[in-house]
Design an enzyme around this catalytic site. Structure first.
Site, PDB file in Angstrom:
ATOM      1  N   LYS A  87      14.209 -19.463  -6.078  1.00  0.00           N
ATOM      2  CA  LYS A  87      13.402 -19.087  -4.920  1.00  0.00           C
ATOM      3  C   LYS A  87      12.268 -20.103  -4.777  1.00  0.00           C
ATOM      4  O   LYS A  87      11.498 -20.324  -5.727  1.00  0.00           O
ATOM      5  CB  LYS A  87      12.854 -17.677  -5.153  1.00  0.00           C
ATOM      6  CG  LYS A  87      12.537 -16.915  -3.903  1.00  0.00           C
ATOM      7  CD  LYS A  87      12.218 -15.476  -4.281  1.00  0.00           C
ATOM      8  CE  LYS A  87      11.762 -14.680  -3.098  1.00  0.00           C
ATOM      9  NZ  LYS A  87      11.187 -13.410  -3.515  1.00  0.00           N
TER      10      LYS A  87
HETATM   11  C1  E4P Z   1      11.169 -10.775  -1.561  1.00  0.00           C
HETATM   12  O1  E4P Z   1      11.922 -11.704  -1.633  1.00  0.00           O
HETATM   13  C2  E4P Z   1       9.745 -10.885  -1.210  1.00  0.00           C
HETATM   14  O2  E4P Z   1       9.052 -11.618  -2.174  1.00  0.00           O
HETATM   15  C3  E4P Z   1       9.192  -9.519  -1.043  1.00  0.00           C
HETATM   16  O3  E4P Z   1      10.069  -8.769  -0.228  1.00  0.00           O
HETATM   17  C4  E4P Z   1       7.769  -9.475  -0.500  1.00  0.00           C
HETATM   18  O4  E4P Z   1       7.453  -8.134  -0.238  1.00  0.00           O
HETATM   19  P1  E4P Z   1       5.949  -7.625  -0.005  1.00  0.00           P
HETATM   20  O5  E4P Z   1       5.477  -8.165   1.305  1.00  0.00           O
HETATM   21  O6  E4P Z   1       6.080  -6.141   0.014  1.00  0.00           O
HETATM   22  O7  E4P Z   1       5.138  -8.132  -1.153  1.00  0.00           O
END
Ligand code: E4P
Length: 216
Positions: A87
């Protein structure tokens, strides 16, 4: 639409996986920190444990922000398990790193995407997934799912292969709307996934059936 769970909590991952509908897992540094995972070896062990639980793509985020360090870190993460997806944040060096990983056979998930322009760059660099953060867009007063629709149109018109991974899901309606708009993947907290089960008429109907079954 594939279902990923958005957590680093092993018990929640196990619970979602036992439903039989889980296709993968996304994590991020905040979710890892929430589980108290500290230190390089513990981080690696935790990703290994997730990979052993779920047979699907598992996103593991790089912590560095310059090209060379992201590549080194991503190579180490990708070596943990074939299902690891590196990622990478949507920044200039991140785009360069995604292109490098693509050219070297390493899958990527481009994260922190908040605009169609960023989604185009992620696709051009060859990201396997692009992660628009729809809940955070809603939080800032815009309509997060509009971005899913816009990216879906662009990717279809341009025949981009990058999959739209709707992230920052806050509720059941987000999941339903993402399915309607053609997101390829939705990554959600366990509560939102389980929320899809709920309807009061199901509960009332089941109670009545069980009551009537006593007369059978
Ligand atoms: C996933 O890949 C993201 O990092 C995550 O959904 C972010 O979510 P949040 O906005 O609730 O922190």
């Amino acid at each position: 639409m594939k279902f990923f769970i958005d957590t680093a909590n092993l018990a929640q991952i196990k619970e979602a996986n036992e439903l039989g509908i889980l296709d993968g897992v996304t994590t991020n540094p905040s979710l890892m920190a929430k589980e108290g995972i500290k230190g390089e070896q513990n981080i690696i062990n935790h990703y290994k444990a997730i990979c052993e639980l779920v047979d699907g793509d598992i996103s593991a985020e790089v912590l560095s922000t310059d090209f060379a360090s992201m590549v080194e870190e991503g190579k180490k993460l990708a070596a943990i398990h074939p299902n690891i997806v590196v990622k990478v944040p949507m920044i200039k060096d991140g785009v360069k790193a995604i292109k490098w990983f693509t050219d070297n056979g390493i899958k990527t998930n481009c994260t922190l995407v908040f605009s169609a322009g960023q989604a185009i760059l992620a696709a051009k660099a060859g990201a396997k997934y692009v992660s628009p953060f729809i809940g955070r867009i809603d939080d800032s007063g815009w309509e997060g799912t509009d971005l899913i629709a816009q990216i879906a149109t662009i990717y279809a018109v341009q025949s981009f292969k990058t999959e739209i991974l709707a992230a920052s899901i806050r509720n059941v309606n987000h999941i339903i709307k993402c399915a309607e708009l053609g997101a390829d993947v939705c990554t959600s907290p366990l509560d939102s996934i389980l929320g899809l089960l709920k309807h009061p008429l199901t509960d009332i109907g089941l109670a009545k059936f069980l009551e009537d079954a006593k007369k059978m």
